[in-house]
Design an enzyme around this catalytic site. Structure first.
Site, short mmCIF file in Angstrom:
data_model
loop_
_atom_site.label_atom_id
_atom_site.label_comp_id
_atom_site.label_asym_id
_atom_site.label_seq_id
_atom_site.Cartn_x
_atom_site.Cartn_y
_atom_site.Cartn_z
N ASP A 147 1.13 -1.39 -0.14
CA ASP A 147 -0.18 -0.14 0.10
C ASP A 147 1.06 1.59 0.40
OD1 ASP A 147 -2.60 -0.62 0.31
OD2 ASP A 147 -2.67 -0.86 1.64
C1 GLC Z 1 -1.86 -3.89 4.83
C2 GLC Z 1 -2.87 -4.00 4.41
C3 GLC Z 1 -2.62 -4.83 2.89
C4 GLC Z 1 -1.36 -4.30 2.30
C5 GLC Z 1 -0.21 -4.60 2.99
C6 GLC Z 1 0.67 -4.06 3.27
O1 GLC Z 1 -1.74 -4.79 6.09
O2 GLC Z 1 -4.04 -4.14 5.21
O3 GLC Z 1 -3.62 -4.67 2.14
O4 GLC Z 1 -1.09 -5.56 1.81
O5 GLC Z 1 -0.48 -3.60 4.86
O6 GLC Z 1 1.48 -2.49 2.68
C1 GLC Z 2 -1.32 -0.49 5.05
C2 GLC Z 2 -0.45 -0.20 5.41
C3 GLC Z 2 0.02 1.26 5.83
C4 GLC Z 2 -0.66 2.69 5.49
C5 GLC Z 2 -1.72 1.22 5.34
C6 GLC Z 2 -2.53 3.02 4.35
O1 GLC Z 2 -2.16 -0.49 6.01
O2 GLC Z 2 0.71 -1.59 5.99
O3 GLC Z 2 1.36 1.20 6.57
O4 GLC Z 2 -0.83 3.69 6.09
O5 GLC Z 2 -1.99 0.76 4.38
O6 GLC Z 2 -4.25 2.33 3.62
#
Ligand code: GLC
Ligand code: GLC
Length: 807
Positions: free
Chosen positions: A483
């Site tokens: 993300d």
């Molecule tokens: C969080 C989000 C997931 C994403 C991951 C890495 O676990 O829920 O959708 O793939 O972060 O950013």
């Molecule tokens: C996922 C990631 C986090 C970020 C979020 C944004 O959960 O783990 O680091 O802030 O996505 O949606």
């Protein structure tokens, strides 16, 4: 240092020291009424949606951290204490918090007064039961007051914490001598209320927070409790609570049990009232009648426990590794069920007020619970697929109450469409049921847009095929699995969302990770097509897969590992040419699982690099070296301090990819080594460093460059649960549902010499004995007959099928 121990026989983790390094929590509920319960009796309850239908209040970011729960105050001759230690913090003579599957029991003692508090949500009813039993173990008669108290949330958890100019006027309750009803906003647009009931008539009550506590006190020293009385306050506005008080006299050896029940009731529009402003309590009475006696509570509790025993009997392993067994048999599967219920909504790190259910998260979660609840999985798949658009792209999230796509965050996360194929193919392999492909499923929930589900999979593939960049690799869009890799975002404005801002839409940034996914799940889709007789389409898909595979071999290989991406200017991300972020874990896992560059030995090289560069004491770090400064062209990944979250922590979710990838190249020892490093049961001994629950996976463990190396955060709601379940059961044990039947392809480390596995698969029970003599050879016997290949041919049977696999 340990703060408790596993009790595998009872499927419990028993916390014996309440000073855990963080709140260690548990979940109750399965069909609408949900609760969080910490080891100090903290947490909250909600109905279906933790944001819109919050039943009890929890103050976030509080001091201390875990404040707000269902609190039982015992005033025993001036000594005031709680069975869960908080809020009063009186030192207890003994304390146990037994977190079990869907329930928690507190067993505490102070001054020879014993208390047992059993808490759970029954299988079929919308309520939480708290049964408290006090036993006088002293030689004198004791006169005690007991206050049980919860604080109501005014339903919408966000408004509740922000809109005080309104909230402090609207609180309304009704009270009788066993029950306090919370009916805020019921007069107007709500058709639901909640109640806090006891099975015995109380000796006093309070329903106004400030009266109960006293304006200058806190939960530590409520006026009512200190004075061993109640004020019989009736809330009107401010903060409504529900407290019942009992005066209890206990002779030596005598016990008393009181049952408290927090319930949730919905009434049909035309049955809302009994008389002007008086709520219709018919349904509440019915619910209350079901839990009036210890026998009734016990029966419901036994039903709950039996349900779990049955559920977990689908997959059960006994090997010579106790820690592996307890994670696979109990806790990992349990965590997968919690992620089924909660997605990413409510934990002690997810406030339940933010994001809805994620498209990619929910698809991946399925990998962990499909074998447990195939029917519900099918519904879930439909819900998820219904937020897809006709061009194959998808909303990134949806709200569980409405099941509509979440417009605030929108779409454009280009990995999303492919996760649907991962989920559906796993569903077919588990159930053998191809009819799911015909399920009429709408696009963007639009009536009339329903198409057979297989068209959604086609749309997914097509979206990637038609969205490629200059190197023939898939475009990344807003982000792929990571993300925080926001290559089109270019944000300079504080507070701007890295995921939704697009200040420079390059149309160029590409993801090697999505390439890996496309190859892996594209082949899967081609197999499905072939299995249903669509040979030509299957060949076309394989042709597209080949193109992406070739592009990845050509432009996605950095010499010693796979490149991560190409940025908006077509510069490499995750290459030795970069200053920081030279290697990322994600493509190493996925491209190896997809066998990209197998002939050239890419997988082996990539995984050697992972071991050499990324592996620390607690697993595999997501990237290295960490970004030291903010890179506008990379986005959120470089916003985190070094070693935290996506900037170089062990982001546990992708560690099982490395486990699986290692089994793909046949490196079983290393696969298990990676598994072990962040397995909670193995980290129990260092709980003071790891900090989160030793029975549950966390999302992130701070990396070597972080100040607090080894400290985990964000336990419970993480894709780590399902992917680790997948890695442990399907890659390490190698019990792999496949289209034609159950494949047994173990990749056990030398230290596990033997494993007996019970697996229920498509209604047939298999007893599988795996003997690991590390011979490098493979032999399978089904009912003592040698079978060619490694798939048990599927046949319906009521008998238990005995299978032996020698490796
Ligand atoms: C969080 C989000 C997931 C994403 C991951 C890495 O676990 O829920 O959708 O793939 O972060 O950013
Ligand atoms: C996922 C990631 C986090 C970020 C979020 C944004 O959960 O783990 O680091 O802030 O996505 O949606």
């Amino acid at each position: 240092m340990k703060f408790g121990h596993f009790d595998d026989k009872n499927y419990e983790y028993v916390i014996t020291n309440y000073n855990t390094p963080l709140p260690w929590i548990n979940y109750f509920g399965q069909d609408g009424f949900f609760s969080l319960m910490s080891n100090t009796c903290g947490g909250y309850m909600f109905y279906k949606d933790a944001k819109l239908r919050r039943i009890t209040r929890f103050r976030y970011n509080n001091v201390p951290r875990d404040y707000g729960g269902r609190y039982y105050y015992i005033n025993d001759g001036g000594t005031i204490w709680n069975p869960g230690f908080l809020p009063v913090k009186t030192k207890l003579d003994s304390y146990k918090c037994r977190h079990g599957l869907g329930y928690t029991v507190f067993e505490s003692e102070k001054n020879n007064l014993k208390c047992e508090l059993l808490c759970f949500v029954p299988l079929k009813d919308l309520c939480e039961i708290n049964q408290i039993t006090l036993t006088n173990e002293s030689k004198e008669t004791k006169k005690i007051t007991l206050h049980g108290v919860i604080e109501w949330c005014l339903w919408n958890a966000v408004d509740d914490q922000t809109n005080f100019q309104r909230n402090w006027n609207i609180g309304e309750v009704e009270i009788d001598d066993t029950t306090i009803y919370h009916k805020t906003e019921y007069r107007e647009r709500r058709d639901h209320y909640a109640f806090f009931h006891t099975n015995l008539k109380h000796d006093g009550f309070d329903s106004d927070l400030d009266t109960f506590i006293g304006l200058y006190n806190s939960w530590v020293d409520p006026d009512a409790v200190k004075n061993a009385k109640s004020f019989n306050s009736k809330a009107s506005g401010w903060s409504p609570i529900a407290s019942h008080m009992f005066n209890i006299e206990l002779k030596p050896g005598e016990s008393k049990t009181i049952i408290f029940q927090t319930g949730y009731v919905e009434n049909p529009e035309d049955e809302k009232f009994e008389s002007m402003h008086v709520i219709n309590k018919k349904r509440a009475y019915e619910l209350q009648q079901k839990y009036q006696t210890k026998e009734q509570v016990l029966k419901a509790f036994e039903e709950l426990k039996n349900k779990w025993v049955l559920l977990l009997s689908t997959l059960h392993v006994e090997s010579d590794n106790e820690k592996f067994d307890r994670m696979v048999n109990i806790w990992n599967q349990y965590q997968c069920m919690v992620t089924f219920n909660m997605s990413r909504s409510a934990s002690y790190y997810e406030s339940g007020t933010g994001r809805g259910m994620g498209f990619r998260d929910s698809c991946q979660d399925l990998l962990g619970f499909l074998h447990l609840i195939p029917e519900k999985s099918r519904e879930r798949i439909k819900d998820i697929a219904s937020i897809q658009f006709e061009d194959g792209s998808t909303y990134h999230q949806y709200q569980p109450l409405t099941k509509r796509g979440n417009a605030d965050i929108g779409g454009g996360f280009n990995d999303d469409p492919l996760w649907l194929i991962a989920a559906v193919s796993q569903y077919i392999k588990e159930t053998g049921d191809y009819t799911i492909l015909n399920d009429p499923t709408p696009f963007n929930n639009k009536e009339g847009s329903e198409r057979p589900l297989i068209d959604h999979l086609r749309a997914s593939m097509n979206y990637i095929i038609t969205h490629k960049g200059p190197h023939g690799l898939p475009l990344i869009g807003r982000a792929d699995w990571n993300d925080c890799l926001n290559l089109n975002c270019f944000s300079k404005t504080p507070g701007e969302s890295f995921q939704t801002a697009s200040n420079f839409e390059s149309g160029k940034a590409e993801s090697v990770f999505i390439a890996g996914m496309f190859v892996l799940y594209g082949k899967e889709f081609a197999t499905i097509l072939k299995n249903i007789g669509e040979d030509k389409e299957s060949a076309n898909i394989l042709n597209e897969v080949n193109k992406v595979e070739e592009a990845t071999v050509k432009y996605g290989w950095d010499g010693e590992w796979f490149v991560r991406a190409y940025d908006a200017f077509s510069n490499k991300v995750g290459s030795h040419e970069c200053e920081d972020g030279q290697i990322f874990v994600e493509p190493q896992g996925f491209c190896t699982m997809a066998r990209i560059g197998e002939k050239q030995g890419f997988g082996k090289k990539a995984l050697d690099s992972v071991e050499k560069i990324l592996t620390n004491d607690y697993g595999v770090e997501i990237l290295h070296p960490c970004y030291k400064e903010y890179h506008i062209e990379l986005g959120e990944v470089s916003s985190y301090p070094m070693g935290y979250k996506e900037n170089g922590s062990v982001f546990c979710h992708n560690n099982p990819w490395i486990v699986v990838a290692n089994t793909v190249i046949g490196n079983n020892e290393r696969a298990f080594d990676v598994y072990r490093r962040n397995c909670p049961a193995y980290l129990e001994e260092v709980s003071e460093i790891h900090k989160t629950e030793p029975y549950i996976y966390s999302q992130t463990i701070a990396g070597r460059d972080a100040q607090n190396y080894g400290e985990a955060k964000n336990s419970w709601l993480t894709g780590t649960a399902s992917w680790t379940m997948y890695a442990a059961s399907q890659a390490i044990l190698g019990i792999k549902p496949d289209y034609a039947g159950l494949m047994i392809d173990p990749h056990l480390p030398k230290e596990i010499k033997h494993a007996s596995v019970r697996r229920v698969f498509r209604g047939v029970t298999y007893n599988i004995e795996i003997n690991n003599k590390a011979t490098g050879k493979y032999q399978m016997l089904v009912e003592n007959k040698t079978i060619n290949g490694n798939i048990i041919p599927y046949e319906k049977s009521d008998k238990v099928i005995n299978v032996t696999v020698n490796i």
